[in-house]
Design an enzyme around this catalytic site. Structure first.
Site, PDB file in Angstrom:
ATOM      1  N   GLU A  43       7.496 -41.704  39.770  1.00 35.79           N
ATOM      2  CA  GLU A  43       8.772 -41.097  40.161  1.00 35.79           C
ATOM      3  C   GLU A  43       8.616 -39.619  40.503  1.00 35.79           C
ATOM      4  OE1 GLU A  43      11.689 -42.219  40.956  1.00 35.79           O
ATOM      5  OE2 GLU A  43      11.024 -44.272  40.650  1.00 35.79           O
ATOM      6  N   TYR A 126      18.709 -37.789  39.172  1.00 35.13           N
ATOM      7  CA  TYR A 126      18.087 -38.957  39.801  1.00 35.13           C
ATOM      8  C   TYR A 126      16.928 -39.489  38.972  1.00 35.13           C
ATOM      9  CZ  TYR A 126      14.733 -41.602  42.309  1.00 35.13           C
ATOM     10  OH  TYR A 126      13.831 -42.575  42.595  1.00 35.13           O
ATOM     11  N   ASP A 144      18.137 -42.233  45.275  1.00 33.78           N
ATOM     12  CA  ASP A 144      17.119 -41.438  45.977  1.00 33.78           C
ATOM     13  C   ASP A 144      17.451 -41.458  47.469  1.00 33.78           C
ATOM     14  OD1 ASP A 144      16.381 -43.920  46.868  1.00 33.78           O
ATOM     15  OD2 ASP A 144      14.262 -43.708  46.374  1.00 33.78           O
TER      16      ASP A 144
END
Ligand code: SF4
Length: 363
Positions: A43, A126, A144
């Site tokens: 991520e 996020y 995203d």
């Protein structure tokens, strides 16, 4: 709203057939449990960077720092070196700080909830939601770039995607769509659909499993969604850098930890001011930065690079010390290193190109 469960089911069916086999991912239908640290690495790397680019970096990173403990125990310089080439170095520094916090303050256990994750350095809304969903199976929607685009098209959202109202609407849609208990697959399905089908410039609507639900496809507004701000012209800077050599070693400087390319090493120099020649710029910069007077010698190449908000053209020169001993007046530290040692010092792209030139690689 009534069609939401049907839409989610259609997306999950597509994902079961089309999920990308990514090394940090548990494929749909598998009983395996995700490795939360691996998901976290992916991520952080995927912010601002495409999956195709990330995969090679991810493999090298996991070899070098296979666990959160290994990352927490590494030095900042080792971490920056492993990150070199991915850009946006504050991501790496914050990730390292967050890993240290988990390891040394939280007993080595990653927090599981979005709220707790968001208290770690560098973990925004996020990433916290993505980690909670993908690593720990929490019912969290996330947003995203890919998900933003898919939702803005599915619901033909005409609010600017990055405005507070646009963000609010998209987060709400993501949350409303989320099927309980399937957050990991659902979020990843939206990401994959955005990456493979609902692409920015040429969405493949005829192949899309969600076409019958998609307002933008029905109205022909796909390419106007999401509504993005008009691009401002990107400023261009002319920059100089000095390669100062003494007894076979060259001088490099470590940038301050905050700001662009923080804590990375570079050849000293700076930005050309209006009406200034390249040699004048270097002489001024080196006096300000290092407290030395130099003679500017042969050119060592011209390099171009685009950062997010500006572009540079950098001119490198060999320089000779005329007077003064270099001091770290503006840098964190200075080092005289053999050209063969330069690969051990993390650098941004342009400085690495100069270093390679010094090593004879010319890449
Ligand atoms: Fe995107 Fe087209 Fe699918 Fe709509 S139908 S989600 S615009 S690919």
């Amino acid at each position: 709203m009534d069609a939401f469960p049907e839409l989610a089911a259609a997306l999950l069916r597509w994902y079961e057939q089309s999920a990308r086999p990514l090394p940090w991912r548990v494929m749909p239908g598998s009983d395996a449990q995700p490795d939360p640290y691996a998901v976290w690495v992916s991520e952080v790397m995927l912010q601002q960077t495409r999956v195709e680019t990330v995969q090679a970096y991810y493999a090298r990173w996991m070899e070098r720092f296979p666990t959160l403990q290994a990352l927490a125990q590494a030095s900042e310089q080792d971490v920056l070196q492993a990150w070199e080439g991915l850009g946006y170095y504050s991501r790496a520094r914050n990730f390292w700080k967050a890993a240290r916090k988990v390891q040394f303050e939280l007993g080595g256990q990653m927090p599981h909830t979005r709220a707790e994750l968001q208290r770690l350095p560098g973990v925004g809304a996020y990433t916290a939601a993505a980690l909670a969903a993908l690593a720990f199976g929490q019912d969290e929607a996330t947003l995203d770039g890919n998900i933003r685009r898919v939702l803005a098209r599915l619901f033909d959202v005409d609010l600017p995607a990055r405005s507070p109202q646009g963000e609010k609407r998209l987060w709400q849609l993501a949350a409303d769509l989320l099927p309980k208990g399937r957050a990991a697959d659902f979020n990843q399905a939206l990401m994959d659909l955005g990456a493979q089908v609902c692409t920015p410039q040429s969405p493949r609507c005829l192949l899309c499993p969600l076409q019958r639900f998609c307002l933008a496809s029905q109205r022909g507004t796909q390419l106007q969604r999401p509504v993005l701000p008009q691009r401002k012209p990107v400023p261009h800077l002319t920059v100089t850098a000095a390669v100062i050599e003494r007894a076979g070693r060259v001088l490099i400087a470590r940038r301050p930890p905050e700001g662009l390319l923080g804590s990375l090493w570079e050849f000293p120099g700076g930005t050309v001011e209006a009406g200034e020649s390249l040699p004048d710029c270097l002489r001024r910069e080196l006096q300000e930065e290092l407290g030395v007077i130099v003679e500017v010698g042969d050119p060592l190449g011209v390099y171009h690079h685009a950062y997010t908000h500006f572009r540079i053209t950098l001119h490198a020169f060999a320089c000779h010390l005329l007077s003064g001993e270099p001091q770290a007046l503006e840098a964190e530290a200075l080092a005289w290193v053999l050209p063969a040692e330069l690969p051990n010092f993390p650098m941004g792209k342009v400085d690495r190109q100069i270093a390679r030139r010094l090593l004879g690689g010319q890449r």
